[in-house]
Design an enzyme around this catalytic site. Structure first.
Site, PDB file in Angstrom:
ATOM      1  N   THR A  89      -8.486 -25.587 -25.634  1.00  0.00           N
ATOM      2  CA  THR A  89      -9.542 -25.542 -26.559  1.00  0.00           C
ATOM      3  C   THR A  89      -9.048 -25.876 -28.054  1.00  0.00           C
ATOM      4  OG1 THR A  89     -10.402 -23.463 -25.420  1.00  0.00           O
ATOM      5  CG2 THR A  89     -11.044 -23.785 -27.514  1.00  0.00           C
ATOM      6  N   LYS A 164     -17.605 -25.780 -26.521  1.00  0.00           N
ATOM      7  CA  LYS A 164     -16.648 -24.659 -26.439  1.00  0.00           C
ATOM      8  C   LYS A 164     -16.398 -23.549 -27.640  1.00  0.00           C
ATOM      9  CE  LYS A 164     -13.167 -22.057 -24.746  1.00  0.00           C
ATOM     10  NZ  LYS A 164     -12.803 -21.364 -23.556  1.00  0.00           N
ATOM     11  N   LYS A 232      -7.104 -18.749 -33.176  1.00  0.00           N
ATOM     12  CA  LYS A 232      -7.169 -20.056 -33.449  1.00  0.00           C
ATOM     13  C   LYS A 232      -8.355 -20.653 -33.210  1.00  0.00           C
ATOM     14  CE  LYS A 232      -6.152 -22.088 -29.830  1.00  0.00           C
ATOM     15  NZ  LYS A 232      -6.774 -22.867 -28.692  1.00  0.00           N
TER      16      LYS A 232
HETATM   17  P1  NAP Z   1      -0.596 -19.919 -22.583  1.00  0.00           P
HETATM   18  O1  NAP Z   1      -0.283 -19.050 -21.520  1.00  0.00           O
HETATM   19  O2  NAP Z   1       0.087 -19.425 -23.984  1.00  0.00           O
HETATM   20  O3  NAP Z   1       0.281 -21.141 -22.307  1.00  0.00           O
HETATM   21  C1  NAP Z   1       0.208 -22.376 -23.088  1.00  0.00           C
HETATM   22  C2  NAP Z   1       0.863 -23.490 -22.496  1.00  0.00           C
HETATM   23  O4  NAP Z   1       1.096 -24.897 -23.226  1.00  0.00           O
HETATM   24  C3  NAP Z   1       2.258 -23.529 -21.858  1.00  0.00           C
HETATM   25  O5  NAP Z   1       2.433 -23.980 -20.703  1.00  0.00           O
HETATM   26  C4  NAP Z   1       3.027 -24.083 -23.118  1.00  0.00           C
HETATM   27  O6  NAP Z   1       4.552 -24.498 -22.611  1.00  0.00           O
HETATM   28  C5  NAP Z   1       2.280 -25.177 -23.592  1.00  0.00           C
HETATM   29  N1  NAP Z   1       2.379 -25.691 -24.841  1.00  0.00           N
HETATM   30  C6  NAP Z   1       2.192 -25.175 -25.999  1.00  0.00           C
HETATM   31  N2  NAP Z   1       2.742 -25.658 -27.131  1.00  0.00           N
HETATM   32  C7  NAP Z   1       3.091 -27.129 -26.344  1.00  0.00           C
HETATM   33  C8  NAP Z   1       3.721 -28.239 -26.847  1.00  0.00           C
HETATM   34  N3  NAP Z   1       3.815 -28.453 -28.407  1.00  0.00           N
HETATM   35  N4  NAP Z   1       4.234 -29.242 -26.076  1.00  0.00           N
HETATM   36  C9  NAP Z   1       4.203 -28.973 -24.722  1.00  0.00           C
HETATM   37  N5  NAP Z   1       3.633 -27.857 -24.223  1.00  0.00           N
HETATM   38  C10 NAP Z   1       3.129 -26.860 -24.976  1.00  0.00           C
HETATM   39  O7  NAP Z   1      -2.074 -20.407 -22.841  1.00  0.00           O
HETATM   40  P2  NAP Z   1      -3.316 -20.166 -22.074  1.00  0.00           P
HETATM   41  O8  NAP Z   1      -3.820 -19.099 -21.900  1.00  0.00           O
HETATM   42  O9  NAP Z   1      -2.919 -21.097 -20.721  1.00  0.00           O
HETATM   43  O10 NAP Z   1      -4.155 -21.282 -22.829  1.00  0.00           O
HETATM   44  C11 NAP Z   1      -4.022 -22.599 -22.847  1.00  0.00           C
HETATM   45  C12 NAP Z   1      -5.187 -23.423 -23.483  1.00  0.00           C
HETATM   46  O11 NAP Z   1      -6.494 -22.850 -22.581  1.00  0.00           O
HETATM   47  C13 NAP Z   1      -5.520 -22.899 -24.959  1.00  0.00           C
HETATM   48  O12 NAP Z   1      -6.143 -23.917 -25.722  1.00  0.00           O
HETATM   49  C14 NAP Z   1      -6.755 -21.771 -24.702  1.00  0.00           C
HETATM   50  O13 NAP Z   1      -7.239 -21.492 -26.035  1.00  0.00           O
HETATM   51  C15 NAP Z   1      -7.373 -22.235 -23.673  1.00  0.00           C
HETATM   52  N6  NAP Z   1      -7.906 -21.386 -22.798  1.00  0.00           N
HETATM   53  C16 NAP Z   1      -7.438 -20.184 -22.444  1.00  0.00           C
HETATM   54  C17 NAP Z   1      -8.169 -19.269 -21.847  1.00  0.00           C
HETATM   55  C18 NAP Z   1      -7.652 -17.707 -21.153  1.00  0.00           C
HETATM   56  O14 NAP Z   1      -8.350 -17.258 -20.626  1.00  0.00           O
HETATM   57  N7  NAP Z   1      -6.115 -17.553 -21.370  1.00  0.00           N
HETATM   58  C19 NAP Z   1      -9.411 -19.456 -21.388  1.00  0.00           C
HETATM   59  C20 NAP Z   1     -10.070 -20.727 -21.551  1.00  0.00           C
HETATM   60  C21 NAP Z   1      -9.226 -21.433 -22.406  1.00  0.00           C
HETATM   61  P3  NAP Z   1       5.709 -23.200 -22.517  1.00  0.00           P
HETATM   62  O15 NAP Z   1       5.507 -22.687 -21.200  1.00  0.00           O
HETATM   63  O16 NAP Z   1       6.860 -24.089 -22.773  1.00  0.00           O
HETATM   64  O17 NAP Z   1       5.538 -22.251 -23.740  1.00  0.00           O
END
Ligand code: NAP
Length: 280
Positions: A89, A164, A232
């Site tokens: 997102t 979104k 964010k």
């Molecule tokens: P998360 O658990 O914090 O995971 C973030 C992922 O991104 C991890 O694999 C992290 O790697 C990687 N990452 C972050 N910065 C990076 C960089 N500069 N270079 C390479 N890899 C990087 O977050 P999430 O909940 O999966 O969310 C991911 C996305 O989906 C976000 O944009 C969020 O807004 C969206 N989203 C989340 C949900 C939800 O319910 N969680 C629902 C819909 C959409 P590391 O493992 O090394 O930290």
């Protein structure tokens, strides 16, 4: 078509597992390598190394600068005819910038954010809103159908992320409504499991109440969806709303509440941690 996945966080991990189960995953890359060990596919040590080896590259990382950084990296090696699908997102502007960075490489970019939480990612039941070319979407459809139950083409690049933003504004309002109402019920001394059970079956029932109602009333706020990530998103929504001259007071209030919680060290908790500010 070889498929690679970048980002094995709360969302990406569930998606990658479903792709692997369907026999569609050729490789993974995650910044923190430890998260890749369970996969019996190629594990790359950089996004550039993955980009040269796959035809469809799925990205699910945290924020705008992360997506841009990754696209900058993969643009160095990616093959013409490949398709990049960003499931993160971020802002519509970031989607447009990422697409522009790949255009002269003859690579299509789809902004394809999802909704449905970690449960949806785990079960392959996400809702996906897609911006970009219809032709590219049809090419990747057999792959993304493993991740999402509902896939809607919204229009040109950026329109997936704009949709979104609508979703995230709605989530802010729902979070405010559910946390406030349940804190009220708890203050009245009601049996909250019964309250949640009966309300879920009526007109006020919703996903957030079903999935986070019980945990929040037991003071459990494990993500889920990290509050700092929703913050964010709402900052993006505020910029978009200001440009469109639209008021989003519930989102404004949620930003202020989240900032208080983040100052207190709760940014990595689920968005239902808003309950902390509502309970007596
Ligand atoms: P998360 O658990 O914090 O995971 C973030 C992922 O991104 C991890 O694999 C992290 O790697 C990687 N990452 C972050 N910065 C990076 C960089 N500069 N270079 C390479 N890899 C990087 O977050 P999430 O909940 O999966 O969310 C991911 C996305 O989906 C976000 O944009 C969020 O807004 C969206 N989203 C989340 C949900 C939800 O319910 N969680 C629902 C819909 C959409 P590391 O493992 O090394 O930290």
């Amino acid at each position: 078509m070889k498929v690679g996945m970048v980002g094995l966080g709360a969302m990406g991990l569930g998606m990658a597992r479903n792709l692997a189960k369907a026999g569609l995953l050729a490789g993974v890359y995650n910044r923190t390598n430890a998260k890749t060990t369970e996969f019996n596919v190629a594990v790359y040590d950089s996004p550039e190394a993955m980009a040269v080896a796959v035809d469809i590259l799925l990205i699910c990382v945290s924020a705008d600068q992360d997506v841009i950084g990754l696209v900058e990296a993969i643009a160095k090696t990616i093959k013409p005819g490949s398709i990049v699908v960003d499931l993160s997102t971020v802002s519509s502007e970031t989607a447009k910038n990422a697409a522009a960075m790949l255009l002269n490489k003859e690579v299509d970019f789809l902004d394809a954010p999802v909704s449905g939480g970690v449960e949806g990612a785990k079960n392959g039941t996400l809702a996906m809103m897609v911006g970009g070319s219809t032709k590219a979407l049809e090419k990747v459809r057999p792959v993304i159908e493993v991740i999402a139950k509902r896939i809607i083409h919204m229009g040109e690049t950026g329109s997936g992320q704009a949709t979104k933003a609508v979703n995230q504004i709605m989530c802010a309002g729902i979070n405010q409504a559910v946390t406030e109402a349940l804190a009220f019920g708890q203050a009245l001394g009601l049996e909250m499991e019964k309250v949640i059970d009966v309300i879920s079956g009526g007109a006020a029932g919703n996903w957030f109440l079903d999935h986070r109602g019980s945990t929040m009333t037991h003071s459990t706020f494990a993500p889920g969806f990290k509050l700092a990530l929703h913050h964010k998103d709402l900052k993006i929504c505020q910029t978009m709303a200001s440009k469109a001259n639209v008021a989003i007071p519930l989102s404004d209030m949620t930003v202020i509440d989240y900032e208080e919680l983040m100052r207190d060290g709760y940014g990595d908790e689920d968005i239902s941690a808003l309950y902390r500010l509502k309970r007596s």
